[in-house]
Motif scaffolding. Structure first.
Motif, mmCIF file in Angstrom:
data_model
loop_
_atom_site.group_PDB
_atom_site.id
_atom_site.type_symbol
_atom_site.label_atom_id
_atom_site.label_comp_id
_atom_site.label_asym_id
_atom_site.label_seq_id
_atom_site.Cartn_x
_atom_site.Cartn_y
_atom_site.Cartn_z
ATOM 1 N N ILE A 189 13.568 33.274 5.230
ATOM 2 C CA ILE A 189 14.779 33.299 4.398
ATOM 3 C C ILE A 189 14.566 34.187 3.183
ATOM 4 O O ILE A 189 15.440 34.969 2.796
ATOM 5 C CB ILE A 189 15.147 31.865 3.961
ATOM 6 C CG1 ILE A 189 15.578 31.041 5.177
ATOM 7 C CG2 ILE A 189 16.275 31.884 2.922
ATOM 8 C CD1 ILE A 189 15.686 29.553 4.892
ATOM 9 N N GLY A 190 13.374 34.084 2.558
ATOM 10 C CA GLY A 190 13.063 34.920 1.405
ATOM 11 C C GLY A 190 14.011 34.679 0.247
ATOM 12 O O GLY A 190 14.326 33.549 -0.111
ATOM 13 N N LYS A 191 14.524 35.771 -0.312
ATOM 14 C CA LYS A 191 15.406 35.703 -1.470
ATOM 15 C C LYS A 191 16.883 35.702 -1.095
ATOM 16 O O LYS A 191 17.744 35.838 -1.962
ATOM 17 C CB LYS A 191 15.127 36.886 -2.406
ATOM 18 C CG LYS A 191 13.707 36.918 -2.945
ATOM 19 C CD LYS A 191 13.486 38.115 -3.840
ATOM 20 C CE LYS A 191 12.050 38.178 -4.347
ATOM 21 N NZ LYS A 191 11.818 39.362 -5.211
ATOM 22 N N ARG A 192 17.168 35.529 0.180
ATOM 23 C CA ARG A 192 18.567 35.554 0.614
ATOM 24 C C ARG A 192 19.304 34.260 0.307
ATOM 25 O O ARG A 192 20.523 34.182 0.495
ATOM 26 C CB ARG A 192 18.644 35.854 2.117
ATOM 27 C CG ARG A 192 18.237 37.279 2.473
ATOM 28 C CD ARG A 192 18.348 37.515 3.961
ATOM 29 N NE ARG A 192 17.317 36.797 4.710
ATOM 30 C CZ ARG A 192 17.277 36.738 6.045
ATOM 31 N NH1 ARG A 192 18.221 37.338 6.753
ATOM 32 N NH2 ARG A 192 16.296 36.090 6.646
ATOM 33 N N ALA A 193 18.601 33.248 -0.107
ATOM 34 C CA ALA A 193 19.231 31.983 -0.487
ATOM 35 C C ALA A 193 18.559 31.467 -1.751
ATOM 36 O O ALA A 193 17.349 31.639 -1.942
ATOM 37 C CB ALA A 193 19.115 30.947 0.637
ATOM 38 N N MET A 256 9.590 24.355 -6.825
ATOM 39 C CA MET A 256 8.524 25.312 -7.138
ATOM 40 C C MET A 256 7.879 25.868 -5.871
ATOM 41 O O MET A 256 7.530 27.056 -5.804
ATOM 42 C CB MET A 256 7.471 24.645 -8.020
ATOM 43 C CG MET A 256 7.967 24.337 -9.415
ATOM 44 S SD MET A 256 6.648 23.718 -10.492
ATOM 45 C CE MET A 256 7.497 23.734 -12.071
ATOM 46 N N LEU A 257 7.710 25.036 -4.860
ATOM 47 C CA LEU A 257 7.130 25.501 -3.601
ATOM 48 C C LEU A 257 8.022 26.551 -2.955
ATOM 49 O O LEU A 257 7.550 27.605 -2.513
ATOM 50 C CB LEU A 257 6.932 24.317 -2.654
ATOM 51 C CG LEU A 257 6.432 24.656 -1.249
ATOM 52 C CD1 LEU A 257 5.020 25.216 -1.299
ATOM 53 C CD2 LEU A 257 6.475 23.429 -0.351
ATOM 54 N N THR A 258 9.321 26.273 -2.898
ATOM 55 C CA THR A 258 10.249 27.218 -2.286
ATOM 56 C C THR A 258 10.320 28.516 -3.073
ATOM 57 O O THR A 258 10.334 29.610 -2.502
ATOM 58 C CB THR A 258 11.655 26.588 -2.192
ATOM 59 O OG1 THR A 258 11.566 25.358 -1.462
ATOM 60 C CG2 THR A 258 12.620 27.517 -1.477
ATOM 61 N N GLU A 259 10.351 28.414 -4.388
ATOM 62 C CA GLU A 259 10.392 29.610 -5.235
ATOM 63 C C GLU A 259 9.131 30.450 -5.039
ATOM 64 O O GLU A 259 9.199 31.681 -4.928
ATOM 65 C CB GLU A 259 10.524 29.194 -6.703
ATOM 66 C CG GLU A 259 10.681 30.349 -7.670
ATOM 67 C CD GLU A 259 12.089 30.913 -7.686
ATOM 68 O OE1 GLU A 259 12.281 31.950 -8.356
ATOM 69 O OE2 GLU A 259 12.967 30.340 -7.039
#
Length: 370
Positions: A189-193, A256-259
């Motif tokens: 997904i990256g920075k798309r969401a 924080m993990l997702t970021e």
């Protein structure tokens, strides 16, 4: 979170993992939705259409990952349950290599193997030794009992049977696959969401599944009724406080993990998970009075050593590839006649002070201009 979860599952009558999961994830959903609505996060609540399938995959795999951990905490010390999850970064790195084309070098493979050996030494070293039943039990968990340091609170540390332990390990390994799938989906997904949209899919699905499980097993008239899975209200302020603390920590950790995974395009972010081992060993001794045995220290050293070695080597490799990419780009600008750009246009695009190879006539003109 793991300490709080294990205390909630062991104190008094004990809460089932589904109830702990429901408490944590419902709080996470409420925090995510409130924040995204207040700040008008783009794409709230479902995200962009092109990545919704990936968001759903993140939620499904994440549920199996967290449930595997919470279930294993009923029968395994925190250190044992934690080190099994250390298989997830290696599996995730291979998944990113398979689906995203990210590099999975021999150094990464070797460091993952070293970490895996450490996991084996901590989780099931009895396979390599012939001990008495008492000694085998101590080595199996990689720990030896110490004095109880939790005070007067009524909790019972389980003495699991072989079947319970094997079941806990099997479900924990299923959780490893789920965690690896979630990490791969997040990287995809990256920075798309927005990170909280990704977290919200995971939390909402986990809340839905745990609610359905409790609703089907709690009523006495239900054909699926189970006393072990029945919903229980928290017994006092202490358990209410632990549930809210669990939810708050879960929200912060997932954000924080997702970021971090969305911004770090290497395996170094995955390997940060290995640092949990230090906290697991500390809390096992401090809260549950469990002292790690010798093989736990050896295995923990291999796990952390392999992770740090792989991260350092990958960091150096990425710096070298980055420098090579910059040089290729700069030289391509100098020699890019195929693009139809004039010499003057290329000179405007490239800062020749940063190049090793320069055009000598142009260099003389530049000095005379100065």
């Amino acid at each position: 979170m793991n300490v709080t979860t294990r205390l909630l599952e062991l104190e008094g009558a004990g809460m089932h993992p589904f109830q702990v999961l429901f408490a944590r994830m419902s709080i996470t959903v409420a925090c995510c939705c409130t924040y995204m609505w207040y700040t008008a996060v783009p794409g709230f609540p479902l995200g962009q259409k092109g990545i919704r399938a990936l968001l759903v995959a993140r939620g499904l795999t994440g549920f199996f990952g967290i449930f595997g951990m919470y279930y294993s905490l009923q029968y395994l010390p925190i250190a044992d349950a934690t080190v099994i999850t250390f298989l997830a970064p290696a599996v995730a790195s291979y998944g990113c290599h398979l689906f995203l084309g990210e590099q999975f070098s021999r150094i990464e493979q070797l460091s993952s193997l070293v970490s895996l050996i450490g996991v084996v030494l901590i989780a099931r070293p009895t396979s390599f030794f012939h001990l008495s039943p008492e000694g085998a039990s101590a080595v199996a968990s990689g720990t030896r009992p110490a004095s109880n340091s939790t005070g007067d609170h009524d909790y019972h540390a389980p003495d699991p049977t072989s079947a319970q332990r094997l079941t806990a390990i099997a479900i924990s390994l299923l959780g490893v696959l789920g965690t690896a799938g979630a990490i791969t989906a997040i990287r995809w997904i990256g920075k798309r969401a927005h990170p909280l949209i990704t977290v919200n899919y995971f939390a909402a699905w986990s809340t839905l599944v745990s609610t359905a499980a409790l609703a089907l097993t709690t009523p006495a008239a239900s054909p699926l009724h189970s006393d072990a899975m029945a919903f229980r209200l928290p017994a006092g302020v202490r358990q209410w406080g632990m549930l809210f603390a669990l939810g708050a920590c879960g929200f912060i950790m997932q954000f924080m993990l997702t970021e971090g995974l969305a911004h770090e395009k290497s395996s170094r972010a995955n390997n940060m998970i290995y640092t949990q081992m230090l906290f697991a060993l500390l809390f096992d001794r401090w809260v549950f009075g469990t002292v790690p045995g010798g093989w736990s220290w050896v295995g923990g050293g291999l796990v952390l050593g392999g992770a740090l070695w792989g991260a350092i080597r990958r960091g150096k490799g990425e710096e070298e590839r980055g420098r090579e990419g910059e040089r290729d780009e700069e030289l391509g600008l100098l020699g890019g006649g195929e693009e139809g750009a004039s010499e003057s246009e290329r000179r405007e695009e490239v800062d020749l002070e940063d190049l090793v190879i320069v055009d000598e006539p142009y260099e003389r003109d530049r000095k005379s201009t100065r």
